[in-house]
Design an enzyme around this catalytic site. Structure first.
Site, PDB file in Angstrom:
ATOM      1  N   HIS A   1      87.182 -60.067 -27.980  1.00 35.86           N
ATOM      2  CA  HIS A   1      86.314 -59.241 -27.137  1.00 35.86           C
ATOM      3  C   HIS A   1      85.500 -60.074 -26.139  1.00 35.86           C
ATOM      4  CE1 HIS A   1      86.763 -55.016 -28.257  1.00 35.86           C
ATOM      5  NE2 HIS A   1      87.031 -55.432 -29.490  1.00 35.86           N
TER       6      HIS A   1
ATOM      7  N   CYS B   1      91.655 -55.459 -26.521  1.00 38.18           N
ATOM      8  CA  CYS B   1      91.593 -54.453 -27.581  1.00 38.18           C
ATOM      9  C   CYS B   1      92.237 -53.137 -27.157  1.00 38.18           C
ATOM     10  CB  CYS B   1      90.142 -54.254 -28.032  1.00 38.18           C
ATOM     11  SG  CYS B   1      89.983 -53.444 -29.645  1.00 38.18           S
TER      12      CYS B   1
END
Length: 297
Positions: free
Chosen positions: A201, A103
Site C-alpha cells: 500500500h 490492492c
C-alpha cells in the site's frame, strides 16, 4: 532526444484513477512521493484525477496510478473501467506507459475479483491472474511485508482478504516475509510490460526510493527518448541452476534523466521495517549499499 536533464525543463503528467473511491491505507502517499522526488529535481509533475465517468485519453498522460478500496467501492469502479477507461488503459499499457496498481486496483486489472458475497467483478485482464475472497472464516493477509525484487528488496504494508493467483503473469517479486498474493506460493504482485500490480500500500514508494525512481525513469525515457528506444525496458525472468526462476531487472543503455538524491531517511525507514521483520542481514546490506552508493555521488 535529451542528453542532459540539467539543460532541459522536464515535465510529466500522472493520471490518478479514482482518487476518492480507491484510497485505503495511505495510497495517496505514493503520489506525494512521486511529486516530492520530481520537485527536488526540478521536474514538473502534474497530477490529474480521473473519477467515475471520466474518460482516459492515453496521449494526455505519462504514467498512471490506481489505488485500493473496499469491495463496495470497487463495484462501480469495475464497471467504469470497462465502460469509460478500458480502451484508453489498454492503449496506454500496450504503449509501455508505466502503471502502478495497488490492492483493489491490482485486482481490477486482472481477470476478475470474486468477493465473499455478491457477483464477480470483471477486470480488464491486463494481468493473467484472478482473485477470490474465501470469506470471513479465513484470516486476512495483513501486516508488514518484504519481497525480493530482482537483487533488491521492497518493503511495505498489506491488508487484503482476497487471494490472487497468477496464470502466466510474472510476479513483481518473491515474498521473504509476509503473505503476498495468496499466502501460499510466495508470489507478490504481477507485471505486464510496464504495468505493475502489487498489494503493497501507501508505504510502498515512500520506503522504496529505488522503485519510485524506477517508475519515474520509465516515464521519462518513454517520453523523451522514445525515438531512440523502441522497446522501453521490461522485466525478464531467468532460470537458476536449481530450476526455479528469479526476476532480472531491465537495463537500458540510455543515460539516466534523474539526478541522484540523498535518500538516507528513506533507506533508514526501509531498513527499519526489515529489522522489524527479523531480516537483520538484509537490513544491514541495504544500509551498506546506500552508504557506498552515496559516497560515489
Amino acid at each position: 532526444m535529451i542528453s542532459d536533464y540539467r539543460s532541459q525543463k522536464l515535465s510529466l503528467t500522472l493520471g490518478h484513477l479514482y482518487p476518492d473511491q480507491l484510497n485505503l491505507y495511505g495510497d495517496r502517499g505514493n503520489i506525494l512521493t512521486l511529486q516530492r522526488r520530481c520537485q527536488l529535481r526540478g521536474i514538473e509533475l502534474r497530477v490529474v484525477g480521473l473519477g467515475v465517468g471520466d474518460a482516459l485519453a492515453p496521449d494526455e498522460y505519462d504514467l498512471l496510478f490506481i489505488g485500493g478500496g473496499q469491495d463496495k467501492e470497487q463495484a462501480p469502479v469495475a464497471q467504469d473501467l470497462h465502460e469509460m477507461k478500458g480502451i484508453g488503459m489498454w492503449a496506454a499499457i500496450e504503449d509501455d506507459m508505466p502503471v502502478l496498481a495497488v490492492c483493489g486496483g491490482f485486482q481490477l486489472l486482472a481477470h476478475y475479483y470474486r468477493p465473499a458475497e455478491g457477483p464477480d467483478m470483471r477486470g480488464l485482464g491486463v494481468f493473467d491472474a484472478w482473485t477470490e475472497h474465501k470469506g470471513s472464516q479465513v484470516p486476512r493477509c495483513i501486516g508488514d511485508i518484504a519481497i525480493r525484487w530482482g537483487d533488491q528488496t521492497l518493503v511495505g504494508f498489506e491488508n487484503h482478504g482476497g487471494r490472487t493467483y497468477l496464470g502466466t503473469a510474472q510476479p513483481l517479486g518473491r515474498v521473504i516475509k509476509g503473505h503476498g498474493n495468496n499466502a501460499e506460493d510466495h508470489t507478490e504482485g504481477a507485471i505486464y510490460r510496464n504495468a505493475f500490480g502489487t498489494y503493497l500500500h501507501g508505504s510502498l514508494l515512500p520506503k522504496n526510493p529505488h522503485f519510485a525512481d524506477y517508475l519515474l525513469e520509465l516515464a521519462l525515457q518513454r517520453k523523451y527518448n522514445h525515438a531512440e528506444s523502441e522497446n522501453v525496458p521490461s522485466f525478464n525472468s531467468v532460470a537458476t541452476e536449481h530450476g526455479s526462476t528469479v526476476l532480472e531487472l531491465p537495463r537500458t543503455s540510455l543515460p539516466s534523466l534523474l539526478a541522484p538524491l540523498d535518500d538516507t531517511l528513506e533507506w533508514e525507514a526501509h531498513a527499519s521495517l526489515l529489522e522489524r521483520l527479523g531480516l537483520y542481514t538484509e537490513a544491514a546490506s541495504v544500509l551498506r549499499a546506500h552508504i557506498d552508493s552515496f559516497r560515489l555521488v
